[in-house]
Design a protein around this motif. Structure first.
Motif, PDB file in Angstrom:
ATOM      1  N   LEU A   1       0.935  -1.231   0.087  1.00 32.73           N
ATOM      2  CA  LEU A   1       0.106   0.030  -0.085  1.00 32.73           C
ATOM      3  C   LEU A   1       0.801   1.135  -0.088  1.00 32.73           C
ATOM      4  O   LEU A   1       1.759   1.243   0.946  1.00 32.73           O
ATOM      5  CB  LEU A   1      -1.073   0.082   1.131  1.00 32.73           C
ATOM      6  N   GLY A   2       0.781   2.183  -0.927  1.00 30.68           N
ATOM      7  CA  GLY A   2       1.360   3.408  -1.224  1.00 30.68           C
ATOM      8  C   GLY A   2       0.685   4.291   0.008  1.00 30.68           C
ATOM      9  O   GLY A   2      -0.508   4.331  -0.131  1.00 30.68           O
ATOM     10  N   SER A   3       1.583   5.015   0.728  1.00 29.53           N
ATOM     11  CA  SER A   3       0.956   6.105   1.334  1.00 29.53           C
ATOM     12  C   SER A   3       0.147   7.308   0.635  1.00 29.53           C
ATOM     13  O   SER A   3       0.521   7.091  -0.708  1.00 29.53           O
ATOM     14  CB  SER A   3       2.011   6.923   2.003  1.00 29.53           C
ATOM     15  N   ALA A   4      -0.551   8.428   1.070  1.00 23.83           N
ATOM     16  CA  ALA A   4      -1.298   9.134   0.319  1.00 23.83           C
ATOM     17  C   ALA A   4      -0.328   9.585  -0.789  1.00 23.83           C
ATOM     18  O   ALA A   4       0.706  10.316  -0.413  1.00 23.83           O
ATOM     19  CB  ALA A   4      -1.851  10.290   1.302  1.00 23.83           C
ATOM     20  N   GLY A   5      -0.742   9.869  -1.983  1.00 23.26           N
ATOM     21  CA  GLY A   5       0.210  10.508  -3.176  1.00 23.26           C
ATOM     22  C   GLY A   5       1.244   9.568  -3.660  1.00 23.26           C
ATOM     23  O   GLY A   5       1.957  10.051  -4.456  1.00 23.26           O
ATOM     24  N   ASN A   6       1.375   8.385  -3.082  1.00 23.60           N
ATOM     25  CA  ASN A   6       2.189   7.534  -3.670  1.00 23.60           C
ATOM     26  C   ASN A   6       1.647   6.108  -4.323  1.00 23.60           C
ATOM     27  O   ASN A   6       0.667   6.025  -3.822  1.00 23.60           O
ATOM     28  CB  ASN A   6       2.985   6.934  -2.503  1.00 23.60           C
ATOM     29  N   THR A   7       2.074   5.635  -5.268  1.00 26.75           N
ATOM     30  CA  THR A   7       1.764   4.660  -5.880  1.00 26.75           C
ATOM     31  C   THR A   7       1.899   3.141  -5.062  1.00 26.75           C
ATOM     32  O   THR A   7       2.527   3.119  -4.095  1.00 26.75           O
ATOM     33  CB  THR A   7       2.451   4.153  -7.183  1.00 26.75           C
ATOM     34  N   THR A   8       0.977   2.228  -5.489  1.00 27.68           N
ATOM     35  CA  THR A   8       0.802   1.054  -4.630  1.00 27.68           C
ATOM     36  C   THR A   8       1.330  -0.057  -5.465  1.00 27.68           C
ATOM     37  O   THR A   8       1.186  -0.466  -6.632  1.00 27.68           O
ATOM     38  CB  THR A   8      -0.553   0.717  -4.289  1.00 27.68           C
ATOM     39  N   PRO A   9       2.657  -0.540  -5.242  1.00 30.40           N
ATOM     40  CA  PRO A   9       3.439  -1.449  -6.052  1.00 30.40           C
ATOM     41  C   PRO A   9       2.566  -2.824  -6.177  1.00 30.40           C
ATOM     42  O   PRO A   9       1.896  -3.271  -5.278  1.00 30.40           O
ATOM     43  CB  PRO A   9       4.915  -1.914  -5.286  1.00 30.40           C
ATOM     44  N   GLN A  10       3.065  -3.675  -7.208  1.00 33.31           N
ATOM     45  CA  GLN A  10       2.515  -4.813  -7.518  1.00 33.31           C
ATOM     46  C   GLN A  10       0.753  -5.201  -7.299  1.00 33.31           C
ATOM     47  O   GLN A  10       0.390  -6.147  -6.741  1.00 33.31           O
ATOM     48  CB  GLN A  10       3.051  -5.990  -6.490  1.00 33.31           C
ATOM     49  N   GLU A  11       0.366  -4.059  -7.754  1.00 31.47           N
ATOM     50  CA  GLU A  11      -1.086  -4.031  -7.580  1.00 31.47           C
ATOM     51  C   GLU A  11      -2.001  -4.422  -6.308  1.00 31.47           C
ATOM     52  O   GLU A  11      -3.031  -4.592  -6.032  1.00 31.47           O
ATOM     53  CB  GLU A  11      -1.875  -5.210  -8.715  1.00 31.47           C
ATOM     54  N   GLY A  12      -0.868  -4.035  -5.036  1.00 30.19           N
ATOM     55  CA  GLY A  12      -1.594  -4.125  -3.714  1.00 30.19           C
ATOM     56  C   GLY A  12      -1.656  -5.612  -3.141  1.00 30.19           C
ATOM     57  O   GLY A  12      -1.615  -5.635  -2.063  1.00 30.19           O
ATOM     58  N   GLY A  13      -0.942  -6.565  -3.873  1.00 30.65           N
ATOM     59  CA  GLY A  13      -0.716  -7.842  -3.252  1.00 30.65           C
ATOM     60  C   GLY A  13      -0.560  -8.777  -4.368  1.00 30.65           C
ATOM     61  O   GLY A  13      -0.879  -8.859  -5.452  1.00 30.65           O
ATOM     62  N   PHE A  14       0.071  -9.948  -3.836  1.00 33.58           N
ATOM     63  CA  PHE A  14       0.497 -11.211  -4.724  1.00 33.58           C
ATOM     64  C   PHE A  14       0.670 -12.228  -3.994  1.00 33.58           C
ATOM     65  O   PHE A  14       1.105 -12.408  -2.717  1.00 33.58           O
ATOM     66  CB  PHE A  14       1.590 -10.648  -5.908  1.00 33.58           C
ATOM     67  N   HIS A  15       0.927 -13.473  -4.842  1.00 33.37           N
ATOM     68  CA  HIS A  15       1.340 -14.725  -4.056  1.00 33.37           C
ATOM     69  C   HIS A  15       2.932 -14.898  -4.071  1.00 33.37           C
ATOM     70  O   HIS A  15       3.453 -14.443  -5.138  1.00 33.37           O
ATOM     71  CB  HIS A  15       0.923 -15.915  -4.987  1.00 33.37           C
ATOM     72  N   LEU A  16       3.763 -15.437  -2.864  1.00 33.83           N
ATOM     73  CA  LEU A  16       4.964 -15.719  -3.159  1.00 33.83           C
ATOM     74  C   LEU A  16       5.154 -17.225  -2.469  1.00 33.83           C
ATOM     75  O   LEU A  16       5.025 -17.392  -1.341  1.00 33.83           O
ATOM     76  CB  LEU A  16       5.588 -14.475  -2.179  1.00 33.83           C
ATOM     77  N   GLY A  17       5.534 -18.087  -3.180  1.00 37.66           N
ATOM     78  CA  GLY A  17       5.772 -19.426  -2.605  1.00 37.66           C
ATOM     79  C   GLY A  17       7.024 -19.777  -2.084  1.00 37.66           C
ATOM     80  O   GLY A  17       7.694 -18.675  -1.730  1.00 37.66           O
ATOM     81  N   VAL A  18       7.146 -20.771  -1.376  1.00 39.52           N
ATOM     82  CA  VAL A  18       8.285 -21.036  -0.489  1.00 39.52           C
ATOM     83  C   VAL A  18       9.436 -21.006  -1.278  1.00 39.52           C
ATOM     84  O   VAL A  18       9.634 -21.402  -2.339  1.00 39.52           O
ATOM     85  CB  VAL A  18       7.873 -22.515  -0.245  1.00 39.52           C
ATOM     86  N   GLY A  19      10.343 -19.842  -0.576  1.00 34.73           N
ATOM     87  CA  GLY A  19      11.566 -19.903  -1.315  1.00 34.73           C
ATOM     88  C   GLY A  19      11.675 -19.073  -2.602  1.00 34.73           C
ATOM     89  O   GLY A  19      12.605 -18.506  -3.121  1.00 34.73           O
ATOM     90  N   GLU A  20      10.525 -18.452  -2.733  1.00 33.66           N
ATOM     91  CA  GLU A  20      10.396 -17.515  -4.148  1.00 33.66           C
ATOM     92  C   GLU A  20      10.898 -16.213  -3.647  1.00 33.66           C
ATOM     93  O   GLU A  20      10.793 -15.786  -2.490  1.00 33.66           O
ATOM     94  CB  GLU A  20       9.068 -17.383  -4.581  1.00 33.66           C
TER      95      GLU A  20
END
Length: 131
Positions: free
Chosen positions: A39-58
């Protein structure tokens, strides 16, 4: 050294400064999948569309501009359908894979950070946990 709950040690976060961007590297060192929320703070972009999956070791690498401010938190025990709707046992953001402006509901461990600019090169971060 005291034992650390896996809910509090969800990933390593590294950052590398470039001239105009900061590179963030998230690594899942848990024994299960996690779904980081961003989540980007006010006036900042939110990276990676706000959420994503990260598997073990990834790991995932992405960049934010100098001066960026925002937060990243780990979500565990998530289950999402093809439309990205579902739930997480920790850090849930309104039942969405891509948080889109929503913060993580307790319990969650949150890293809040602000990266410097050419006028003020200092970087700040804070790690907090809610139960």
């Amino acid at each position: 050294m005291a034992a650390v709950s896996k809910r509090h040690l969800f990933f390593y976060l590294l950052f590398v400064a470039h001239t105009q961007e900061i590179q963030l590297i998230l690594v899942n060192n848990c024994e299960e999948s996690i779904w980081p929320g961003t989540l980007g703070s006010a006036g900042n972009t939110t990276p990676q569309e706000g959420g994503f999956h990260l598997g073990v070791g990834e790991e995932v690498v992405f960049e934010v501009p100098n001066g960026w401010s925002g937060r990243i938190w780990g979500r565990q025990g998530c289950c999402f359908d093809e439309q990205g709707k579902g739930t997480c046992e920790s850090g849930d953001c309104s039942g969405q894979l891509h948080c889109r402006g929503g913060g993580g509901a307790p319990p969650a461990t949150v890293v809040e950070m602000t990266f410097g600019t050419p006028r003020s090169p200092l970087h700040y971060y804070d790690v907090s946990s809610s139960v």
